[in-house]
Design an enzyme around this catalytic site. Structure first.
Site, short mmCIF file in Angstrom:
data_model
loop_
_atom_site.label_atom_id
_atom_site.label_comp_id
_atom_site.label_asym_id
_atom_site.label_seq_id
_atom_site.Cartn_x
_atom_site.Cartn_y
_atom_site.Cartn_z
CD GLU A 1 1.93 10.15 -10.19
OE1 GLU A 1 2.76 9.42 -9.97
OE2 GLU A 1 0.84 10.06 -9.82
CB SER B 1 -0.84 0.00 1.21
OG SER B 1 0.00 -0.31 2.43
CD GLU C 1 -6.40 0.51 -10.09
OE1 GLU C 1 -6.37 1.78 -10.80
OE2 GLU C 1 -7.31 -0.43 -10.43
CE LYS D 1 6.73 -2.10 1.09
NZ LYS D 1 6.72 -1.10 2.36
CB CYS E 1 -3.55 8.39 -7.42
SG CYS E 1 -5.01 8.05 -6.75
CB SER F 1 5.02 5.21 -7.99
OG SER F 1 5.88 4.17 -7.77
CB THR F 2 3.54 4.10 -13.04
OG1 THR F 2 2.17 4.65 -13.13
CG2 THR F 2 3.79 3.12 -14.48
N GLY F 3 6.25 2.83 -11.32
CA GLY F 3 7.51 2.48 -11.74
C GLY F 3 7.36 1.19 -10.73
P1 NAD Z 1 5.51 3.92 -4.26
O1 NAD Z 1 5.35 3.19 -5.51
O2 NAD Z 1 6.73 4.54 -3.80
O3 NAD Z 1 5.41 2.96 -3.09
C1 NAD Z 1 4.20 2.07 -2.89
C2 NAD Z 1 4.19 0.86 -2.12
O4 NAD Z 1 5.42 0.09 -2.59
C3 NAD Z 1 5.09 1.28 -0.85
O5 NAD Z 1 4.69 0.31 0.51
C4 NAD Z 1 6.53 1.11 -1.06
O6 NAD Z 1 7.41 0.74 0.18
C5 NAD Z 1 6.34 -0.17 -1.69
N1 NAD Z 1 7.47 -0.32 -2.62
C6 NAD Z 1 8.26 0.23 -3.30
N2 NAD Z 1 9.16 -0.58 -3.70
C7 NAD Z 1 9.08 -1.79 -3.60
C8 NAD Z 1 9.48 -3.00 -3.92
N3 NAD Z 1 10.71 -3.21 -4.70
N4 NAD Z 1 9.18 -4.20 -3.48
C9 NAD Z 1 8.00 -3.96 -2.71
N5 NAD Z 1 7.38 -2.77 -2.58
C10 NAD Z 1 7.91 -1.71 -2.82
O7 NAD Z 1 4.40 5.08 -4.02
P2 NAD Z 1 4.10 6.02 -2.96
O8 NAD Z 1 4.83 7.00 -2.91
O9 NAD Z 1 3.71 5.39 -1.58
O10 NAD Z 1 2.50 6.62 -3.33
C11 NAD Z 1 2.31 7.56 -4.39
C12 NAD Z 1 2.32 6.79 -5.72
O11 NAD Z 1 0.97 5.98 -5.42
C13 NAD Z 1 1.63 7.82 -6.71
O12 NAD Z 1 2.30 7.36 -7.74
C14 NAD Z 1 0.08 7.76 -6.81
O13 NAD Z 1 -0.23 8.07 -8.17
C15 NAD Z 1 0.05 6.44 -6.61
N6 NAD Z 1 -1.57 6.17 -6.17
C16 NAD Z 1 -2.33 5.59 -6.82
C17 NAD Z 1 -3.72 5.34 -6.40
C18 NAD Z 1 -4.72 5.04 -7.42
O14 NAD Z 1 -5.90 4.38 -6.95
N7 NAD Z 1 -4.45 4.75 -8.98
C19 NAD Z 1 -4.12 5.79 -5.13
C20 NAD Z 1 -3.06 6.22 -4.45
C21 NAD Z 1 -1.84 6.57 -4.91
#
Ligand code: NAD
Length: 540
Positions: free
Chosen positions: A424, A186, A292, A211, A326, A265-267
């Protein structure tokens, strides 16, 4: 004992006002003081145990980043393996539990959340994620309760979807859980999403390794305590936090992985998807992948737009929660004929925004989540200042001394494909492009093709032909499309949420479509009087 129960009809939880002198305000202020006055010791939750590894990371207030709110114990690959084992051990009994009993846990959790836990979840979200009381209330209390209550009703609708049965047979479909654990990952920005990602698969009978984001750990901790107190059996949701790469790699390496429920995030999503692809030969089943992800959400204004409504949508849609939604409005297309009527008003509104510590209820904005976000967002602000084809109309300043503060910033660009219009930013930076009224079609093409995302978008117009034309033209540009409204603030049961293209798998959080991904149907055909002769009549 048997009976077909009637699910309590879900209703959206109404947001409280928190006006001066209200009891809810007094209560949340009391809990804010309490949580800010101590340092919570946040464990991992694995099976029956609260695990304190001794390796900790600080959770701080984004708007006062020297203030430590919690020390969160960190796990690694070994804890993930234990969490998977705990999820596996809990699975048979949980999957066998009557649906009504599983549902009752979430319905109880929703009532606890909107009752005695409301102030705690809101205060933890305010302090740890820098949300104003209103931003916390609409999601950490209301949206999360909505997810839990509506998902129960959606799950029942799925179960009621049954095949036809011709004479002499009875056809049935059983909705079984998946054959392994679901890995829920999340983001920091919504406590409601953090609460929904592990519990939606759990409601369908799955067990989960969850996580959360490191910067959401304070509210994640209270969320977990709430669920356990509501009766969620140990091992059904196992919370493991720690270095994301290590946790992710360990979870995705397990042959028992049955699904990934991701928001972020998308990445990151693409990385996780790639890792699942690499490991695909080793899984016992094809993991369900639901993600998402990012957005570059737009507002497209037509010359007939109501200018005051448009200005309000830009301010609320672009800057609420510091633009860290988002769905936040991030690029605006305005016709030249309208721009002079909008410009001064919207700039004045943005400059009037109060920003600071979220415990001061006069503030409309808090700080961005952490140093990494601050660096990224201010990089875009600096880019705007440095670009010859950009003019910073409002904001454009930032200050990291006390908290990660970035002033709400409005940029006008003459280059519709500028990085500020395409990437973004995930912060309070909105970029606006003024198009020629006569070239609406070109502007729509720009809107449709400039960013890889397709999450949310809005059209502002009074002319109904224009509304229909633009809505049709931008059919693939947003999974959530708004007419004369800001592109944020989707409500469970009202606007199922999710986007396409680079924004995700569009499995619509808070809907039947999402829950369907966490169940594996078994079709049963029962024949009452089976044939006993293999020959067919035509053979006679
Ligand atoms: P993020 O991708 O940095 O992190 C998301 C989750 O992934 C975190 O728990 C992070 O610790 C985990 N993570 C990162 N690298 C990982 C890996 N290698 N293995 C396992 N887990 C890993 O995103 P963020 O900064 O927490 O949130 C912001 C992003 O989320 C923005 O891009 C936003 O647009 C998106 N978002 C999308 C929606 C939607 O419904 N489309 C909703 C909320 C947020």
């Amino acid at each position: 004992m048997s009976g077909i129960s009637r699910i309590p009809e879900p209703r959206n939880e109404l947001a409280k006002g928190y006006t001066a002198g209200s009891p809810e305000r007094a209560e949340v202020v009391r809990v804010l003081d309490d949580l800010a006055g101590k340092v919570a010791d946040v464990p991992l939750y694995i099976g029956h145990e609260r695990v304190f590894t001794g390796q900790t990371a600080d959770v701080t207030m984004p708007h006062a980043h020297r203030h430590v709110l919690a020390t969160a114990h960190q796990g690694g690959a070994a804890e993930v393996e234990k969490a998977i084992a705990a999820a596996e051990a809990a699975r048979p009994a949980w999957a066998a539990m009557d649906f009504d009993a599983r549902a009752a846990i979430l319905l109880k959790a929703a009532d606890m959340l909107t009752g005695p836990w409301r102030a705690t979840m809101n205060a933890a979200t305010m302090l740890g994620q820098s949300k104003t009381v209103h931003q916390a209330e609409i999601e950490a209390a209301c949206e999360l309760a909505d997810f839990w209550r509506f998902n129960v009703a959606f799950a029942r609708q799925i179960m009621e979807d049954q095949p036809i049965s011709p004479d002499g047979q009875w056809n049935r479909v059983q909705y079984r859980p998946l054959d392994g654990f679901v890995f829920a990952v999340s983001p920091f920005n919504f406590t409601a999403i953090a609460g929904n990602l592990p519990t939606a698969p759990a409601l369908m009978g799955n067990t989960v390794v969850w996580k959360p984001a490191p910067t959401q750990m304070l509210s994640a901790h209270y969320l977990m305590e709430l669920l356990l107190q509501a009766g969620l059996p140990p091992g059904v949701v196992n919370l493991v936090q720690g270095p994301p790469q290590e946790i992710g790699a360990a979870a995705l390496a397990s042959p028992m992985l049955a699904g990934l429920h991701f928001t972020g995030s998308t990445g990151t999503f693409q990385h996780l998807w790639r890792e699942i692809g690499t490991n695909i030969h080793g899984y016992r089943q094809y993991p369900r992948i639901v993600g998402e992800t990012g957005g570059k959400d737009f507002i497209f204004a037509h010359p007939s737009a109501d200018v005051s409504a448009l200005a309000c949508a830009i301010v609320r849609g672009g800057y609420e929660y510091q633009g860290q939604k988002c769905s936040a409005a991030s690029r605006i297309y305005v016709p030249r004929s309208l721009w002079p009527k909008l410009k001064d008003d919207v700039v004045a509104q943005i400059e009037s925004i109060k920003m600071g510590d979220v415990r001061n209820f006069e503030n409309f904005m808090g700080a961005v989540i952490d140093e990494r976000a601050f660096e990224k967002i201010t990089g875009y602000v600096k880019l705007a200042h440095a670009s010859g084809d950009c003019e910073v109309l409002a904001g454009g300043t930032f200050d990291r001394e006390v908290g990660w503060f970035v002033r709400p910033t409005l940029v006008e660009t003459t280059d519709p494909k500028h990085r500020l219009m395409a990437e973004e930013i995930f912060g309070p930076v909105v970029t606006l492009y003024v198009y020629d009224d006569a070239r609406e079609e070109d502007a729509l093409t720009l809107c449709d093709t400039t960013a890889p995302y397709a999450l949310t978008g809005a059209v502002f117009a009074q002319d109904r032909y224009a509304v229909e034309r633009i809505a049709h033209r931008l059919q693939g540009t947003a999974g959530n499309f708004y007419i004369n409204d800001k592109p944020t603030g989707a409500v469970v049961g009202q606007q199922p949420f999710g986007g396409g293209r680079a924004s995700g798998t569009n499995d619509k959080a808070g809907s039947m479509a999402n829950l369907l991904r966490w169940t594996s149907a078994r079709a049963i055909k029962e024949t009452f009087v089976p044939p006993t002769q293999y020959r067919y009549p035509y053979q006679g």
